[in-house]
Write an enzyme that holds these catalytic residues in place. Structure first.
Site, mmCIF file in Angstrom:
data_model
loop_
_atom_site.group_PDB
_atom_site.id
_atom_site.type_symbol
_atom_site.label_atom_id
_atom_site.label_comp_id
_atom_site.label_asym_id
_atom_site.label_seq_id
_atom_site.Cartn_x
_atom_site.Cartn_y
_atom_site.Cartn_z
ATOM 1 N N TYR A 93 5.068 62.216 129.611
ATOM 2 C CA TYR A 93 5.859 61.823 130.474
ATOM 3 C C TYR A 93 5.435 60.993 131.485
ATOM 4 O O TYR A 93 6.320 60.063 131.908
ATOM 5 C CB TYR A 93 6.957 63.251 131.350
ATOM 6 C CG TYR A 93 7.480 63.584 130.174
ATOM 7 C CD1 TYR A 93 7.597 63.959 129.371
ATOM 8 C CD2 TYR A 93 8.097 64.786 131.088
ATOM 9 C CE1 TYR A 93 8.406 64.619 128.517
ATOM 10 C CE2 TYR A 93 9.129 65.491 130.514
ATOM 11 C CZ TYR A 93 9.008 65.419 128.587
ATOM 12 O OH TYR A 93 10.059 66.434 127.897
ATOM 13 N N ASP A 110 5.849 77.694 120.331
ATOM 14 C CA ASP A 110 6.585 77.534 119.224
ATOM 15 C C ASP A 110 7.451 79.187 118.935
ATOM 16 O O ASP A 110 8.029 79.482 119.018
ATOM 17 C CB ASP A 110 6.391 77.081 118.164
ATOM 18 C CG ASP A 110 4.675 77.249 117.422
ATOM 19 O OD1 ASP A 110 3.891 77.682 117.694
ATOM 20 O OD2 ASP A 110 4.526 76.737 116.208
ATOM 21 N N ASP A 162 9.723 71.887 130.123
ATOM 22 C CA ASP A 162 10.816 71.443 130.147
ATOM 23 C C ASP A 162 11.804 71.758 128.784
ATOM 24 O O ASP A 162 12.774 72.709 129.594
ATOM 25 C CB ASP A 162 10.588 69.562 129.582
ATOM 26 C CG ASP A 162 12.240 68.846 130.153
ATOM 27 O OD1 ASP A 162 12.735 69.544 130.464
ATOM 28 O OD2 ASP A 162 12.147 67.739 129.516
ATOM 29 N N LYS A 183 -0.468 74.785 121.935
ATOM 30 C CA LYS A 183 0.025 74.100 120.274
ATOM 31 C C LYS A 183 -1.558 73.989 120.110
ATOM 32 O O LYS A 183 -2.102 73.029 119.593
ATOM 33 C CB LYS A 183 1.052 72.972 120.555
ATOM 34 C CG LYS A 183 1.411 72.629 119.213
ATOM 35 C CD LYS A 183 2.284 73.929 118.694
ATOM 36 C CE LYS A 183 2.146 73.880 117.253
ATOM 37 N NZ LYS A 183 3.374 74.555 116.323
ATOM 38 N N ASP A 237 14.610 75.145 129.836
ATOM 39 C CA ASP A 237 16.436 75.145 129.618
ATOM 40 C C ASP A 237 16.513 76.218 128.555
ATOM 41 O O ASP A 237 18.064 76.675 128.879
ATOM 42 C CB ASP A 237 16.764 73.728 128.801
ATOM 43 C CG ASP A 237 16.903 72.536 129.317
ATOM 44 O OD1 ASP A 237 16.672 72.944 130.967
ATOM 45 O OD2 ASP A 237 17.669 71.520 129.538
#
Ligand code: NAD
Length: 369
Positions: free
Chosen positions: A146, A228, A252, A196, A256
């Site tokens: 970001y 994942d 992020d 990851k 959610d």
């Protein structure tokens, strides 16, 4: 008496509606405690762009600079409405990321909490919720994709291309990982490291640094999990998690999903901690689909106030009272529309009624000390 200045950035969409409910709580906390809050309203987000020509106006920066803490509402517009604002002045790019950068709020704490008694709000089965969901995601907030260099253009084959950079140095990783370990020490002493590293070199460095920091916290059990797999396990067995730590974009997205397993993003408050100043915000967006209807769930905003009381103003007992007041409203059979369907046996209430009931419950609670 302690005096604190609080910048209030109501933001867009449902932001002003849920900010109103947070203000009710600030007023009552002032009344009940030896503390006074100077509430400084400031423009931020798309509404600030339309009013002042910039989503993070200088006047707002000055107000935030002098505040002891900042309470920020969600910002942003619907996909279509966003086209009315130039790309670099869109609320996230022009206001949210600069706010995070300005105060270097590197550690974002996102509690995902649902007691067993409120399991009916969750889309998960009771046997999966077990004794309740109670975990905290710690998200790195000022690094990674970001904030990296971005490049767009036409390549040598004449095709439009984009390049975005994911960059972390070891210091950026170390400081947020320390925060996660310190939190684990105050909780169950189990830390899930989300990464990851089978694909990303940034995760390889992340894991190396985390393992170095882990040596300073031998009591904490570290469990490594690919992001994942973490997404799957959050649905299949969320109760195994206590503290989870991860880089910016993973946090992020996974947080959610945290809101999803509770039943609504409206149950997701957060604290964004910097070295000198912290700001607090719901984890969700401006919910343009329900804005202006007085049906948004203000739990996320009032929970952010509770986090502020504890972390910025050293009022842990009153913070606990605010959490308990919100839980007691749900426990009495009330629900906002995001959490229940009509006819499901709950007493449906609107945004303002939820705030009023929280205030009434808080008023009835003994004052600490
Ligand atoms: P969103 O989080 O606004 O909404 C997703 C869904 O959750 C919607 O159905 C919405 O109604 C519901 N919801 C969210 N908060 C709720 C609440 N408190 N009570 C009841 N229901 C709630 O996500 P989106 O629709 O993808 O994004 C809308 C805008 O928000 C976009 O412009 C996006 O860029 C922005 N956004 C801002 C932030 C932020 O300010 N930190 C975070 C995420 C998204």
């Amino acid at each position: 008496m302690k005096n604190y200045k609080i910048a209030l950035l109501a933001g867009d969409g449902i932001g002003p509606e849920i900010m109103q409910e947070a203000i009710k709580v600030f007023k009552l906390v002032e009344e009940r405690n030896d503390v006074s809050f100077e509430l400084l309203h400031a423009d931020f987000g798309a509404s600030a762009y339309f009013k002042c020509g910039h989503p993070f106006p200088d006047k707002t920066k000055a107000i935030c600079d002098q505040a002891d803490a900042i309470l920020k509402g969600p910002i942003g517009l619907s996909h279509e409405a966003s086209k009315k604002i130039p790309l670099d002045l869109l609320p996230e790019r022009g206001a949210l990321l600069p706010l995070r950068k300005r105060y270097n709020t590197f550690a974002n704490f996102r509690p995902v909490f649902l007691p067993k008694a409120l399991g009916h709000f969750s889309p998960l089965k009771p046997e999966i919720i077990g004794e309740g969901i109670d975990l905290i995601m710690v998200r790195e907030l000022v690094g990674g994709l970001y904030f990296g260099e971005k490049e767009v253009g036409i390549n040598e084959r004449g095709l439009r291309y984009v390049k975005e950079t994911l960059e972390y140095d070891e210091e950026q990783i170390r400081r947020v990982v320390h925060e996660a370990f310190k939190l684990s020490m105050r909780r169950k002493k189990v830390l899930h490291n989300i990464h990851k590293s089978n694909v990303l070199k940034s995760s390889v460095l992340w894991n190396e640094v985390l393992e170095e920091v882990a040596l300073e916290y031998p009591q904490v059990e570290v469990k490594h999990l690919l992001v994942d797999a973490a997404a799957t396990l959050l649905c299949l067995n969320p109760c195994q998690f206590d503290v989870m730590v991860m880089e910016n974009m993973f946090g992020d997205i996974l947080s959610d999903q945290g809101g999803g397993i509770l039943g609504s993003l409206g149950l997701m408050p957060s604290a964004c901690k910097g070295p000198e100043k912290s700001y607090y915000e719901p984890s969700h967006g401006s919910a343009p689909d329900i804005a202006g209807q007085n049906i948004a769930n203000p739990y996320s905003m009032i929970g952010s106030v509770a986090m502020m009381l504890e972390d910025s103003f050293d009022m842990p007992e009153e913070s606990r009272n605010v959490w308990n007041a919100m839980q007691s409203v749900f426990a009495a059979g009330y629900s906002t529309p995001d959490l229940s369907k009509p006819g499901s046996g709950v007493k449906m209430i609107k945004t303002g009624e939820f705030g009023d009931k929280v205030v009434a419950a808080l008023r009835a609670m003994p004052i600490a000390g």
